[in-house]
Design an enzyme around this catalytic site. Structure first.
Site, short mmCIF file in Angstrom:
data_model
loop_
_atom_site.label_atom_id
_atom_site.label_comp_id
_atom_site.label_asym_id
_atom_site.label_seq_id
_atom_site.Cartn_x
_atom_site.Cartn_y
_atom_site.Cartn_z
N ARG A 51 8.69 5.73 19.75
CA ARG A 51 7.86 4.88 19.32
C ARG A 51 8.55 3.27 19.27
O ARG A 51 8.03 2.25 19.51
CB ARG A 51 7.20 4.84 18.17
CG ARG A 51 6.78 4.32 17.19
CD ARG A 51 6.12 5.11 15.96
NE ARG A 51 5.39 3.86 15.49
CZ ARG A 51 5.48 4.45 14.18
NH1 ARG A 51 5.04 5.26 13.38
NH2 ARG A 51 3.67 3.79 13.10
N ASN B 243 1.86 7.11 4.29
CA ASN B 243 2.99 5.91 4.46
C ASN B 243 3.03 5.53 3.67
O ASN B 243 2.42 5.00 2.48
CB ASN B 243 1.66 5.53 5.66
CG ASN B 243 1.87 4.55 6.95
OD1 ASN B 243 3.44 3.62 6.50
ND2 ASN B 243 0.97 3.63 7.45
N GLU C 41 0.50 -0.77 -0.15
CA GLU C 41 0.22 -0.04 -0.28
C GLU C 41 0.72 1.28 -0.14
O GLU C 41 1.92 0.43 0.49
CB GLU C 41 -0.56 -0.84 1.67
CG GLU C 41 -1.85 1.40 1.24
CD GLU C 41 -2.85 1.20 2.42
OE1 GLU C 41 -3.15 2.17 3.53
OE2 GLU C 41 -3.46 -0.10 3.19
N GLU D 109 -3.01 10.41 2.61
CA GLU D 109 -3.95 10.70 3.35
C GLU D 109 -4.62 12.03 3.57
O GLU D 109 -3.38 12.63 4.25
CB GLU D 109 -4.42 10.17 4.70
CG GLU D 109 -5.48 8.46 4.27
CD GLU D 109 -4.32 7.77 5.40
OE1 GLU D 109 -6.04 6.98 5.39
OE2 GLU D 109 -3.79 7.73 6.90
N ASP E 21 -11.68 10.17 16.29
CA ASP E 21 -11.18 9.20 17.49
C ASP E 21 -10.25 9.51 17.18
O ASP E 21 -9.23 9.09 17.99
CB ASP E 21 -11.39 7.94 16.98
CG ASP E 21 -11.16 7.10 15.60
OD1 ASP E 21 -11.59 7.77 14.92
OD2 ASP E 21 -11.10 6.05 16.86
N HIS F 156 -0.60 13.12 4.96
CA HIS F 156 0.09 12.07 6.02
C HIS F 156 -0.03 11.44 4.53
O HIS F 156 -0.11 11.16 3.92
CB HIS F 156 -1.03 11.27 6.87
CG HIS F 156 -0.99 9.92 7.30
ND1 HIS F 156 -0.40 10.19 8.69
CD2 HIS F 156 -0.87 9.08 6.85
CE1 HIS F 156 -0.30 8.89 8.83
NE2 HIS F 156 -0.73 7.93 8.44
#
Length: 292
Positions: free
Chosen positions: A278, A120, A101, A105, A194, A118
């Site tokens: 992270r 990825n 992928e 975004e 969310d 965004h």
């Protein structure tokens, strides 16, 4: 003699254009895409697309065919005003748990606050390769070009012709790269209150619905996926239409690198390769490699 040379040149140009025509399409959305959800929340008319989101549903489409290598592009105008909680997405993806992928975004924000661009990449089902940018323009007051260029050497994300990110192929060193699965093109508008805006602290204001994002003039110059046979066919440099196999596309030019670095220096707000907390200090292996 001059007349013969002119005729020969015209023949060569015609042949080149015919070859290019097999890989270049300015899509009629209604003929080249199918609705995956929200049929009553979208509009496709020729080269124009409108995606709508309200409290009941969003909308999404995907291309009928898949590609392996090449470039895809679309002009996009994002939701104006208070777009908090909304996400418009434009991406390439295969299917399954080991899917590939490549993402654009666009994370909405409250009125007066900037969007987040965004990006990825997933290879063989593994993602967590996010890089984020603030737009250096208003992405809601006009259409802007978002292009994904994908070849055997690297993936490049472009905004209005300027590269903003590169992911290079280090498969020979054990790092997965998206080169064995055809990917379809997807576009969607959906509710992600969310997490999308300020970590989910700012919710969608449904009194402002419907929210509308628009697409225009989608184009693909890419190798048509015909199954596993395409893994070799789409990288064969002797096939004239495989323009992306040219050495000139194996790396950005010096001018492109300079432009990209200015964007990254001025507008990048997150890079997974710098997020040591992270990954608890064990960084993804590609982060130690040459990035561009």
């Amino acid at each position: 003699m001059a007349g013969l040379q002119a005729k020969t040149l015209m023949f060569v140009l015609a042949a080149a254009l015919a070859t290019l025509g097999r890989t270049f399409v300015e899509a009629d959305f209604s003929k080249n895409f199918i609705v995956t959800w929200g049929k009553d929340h979208m509009f496709m008319n020729g080269t124009n697309l409108r995606l709508v989101l309200d409290k009941s549903a969003g909308s999404a489409i995907k291309s009928k065919v898949a590609h392996l290598f090449g470039s895809v592009e679309m002009l996009i105008k994002l939701v104006p005003g208070n777009s908090a909680g909304t996400v418009a997405a434009y991406y390439l993806s295969s299917t399954g748990s080991t899917h590939d992928e490549i993402d654009f975004e666009f994370l909405g924000n409250a009125t007066g606050q900037p969007y987040t661009i965004h990006t990825n990449l997933y290879a063989q089902g593994k993602g967590n390769r996010e890089q984020q940018f603030r737009p250096w323009f208003n992405p809601t007051n006009g259409f802007h070009n978002y292009t994904i260029h994908w070849n055997p050497s690297e993936v490049v994300w472009f905004v209005d012709g300027t590269p903003i990110r590169v992911f290079r192929n280090y498969e020979s060193e054990g790092i997965a790269y998206p080169n064995k699965q055809g990917m379809k093109v997807f576009a969607s508008l959906w509710n992600a209150e969310d997490w999308a805006t300020q970590g989910g602290r700012v919710k969608t204001n449904w009194t402002l619905a419907p929210f509308v994002a628009e697409g225009r003039r989608y184009k693909a110059r890419a190798c048509l996926w015909k199954g596993s046979v395409s893994i070799k066919q789409c990288v064969d440099p002797t096939i004239r239409s495989n323009w992306w196999t040219s050495p000139s596309f194996s790396q950005l030019t010096a001018s492109q690198l300079t432009k990209m670095q200015k964007i990254r220096d001025g507008f990048m707000i997150y890079d997974y390769c710098k997020d040591t907390n992270r990954f608890k200090g064990v960084m993804p292996p590609e982060c130690s490699k040459k990035q561009f």
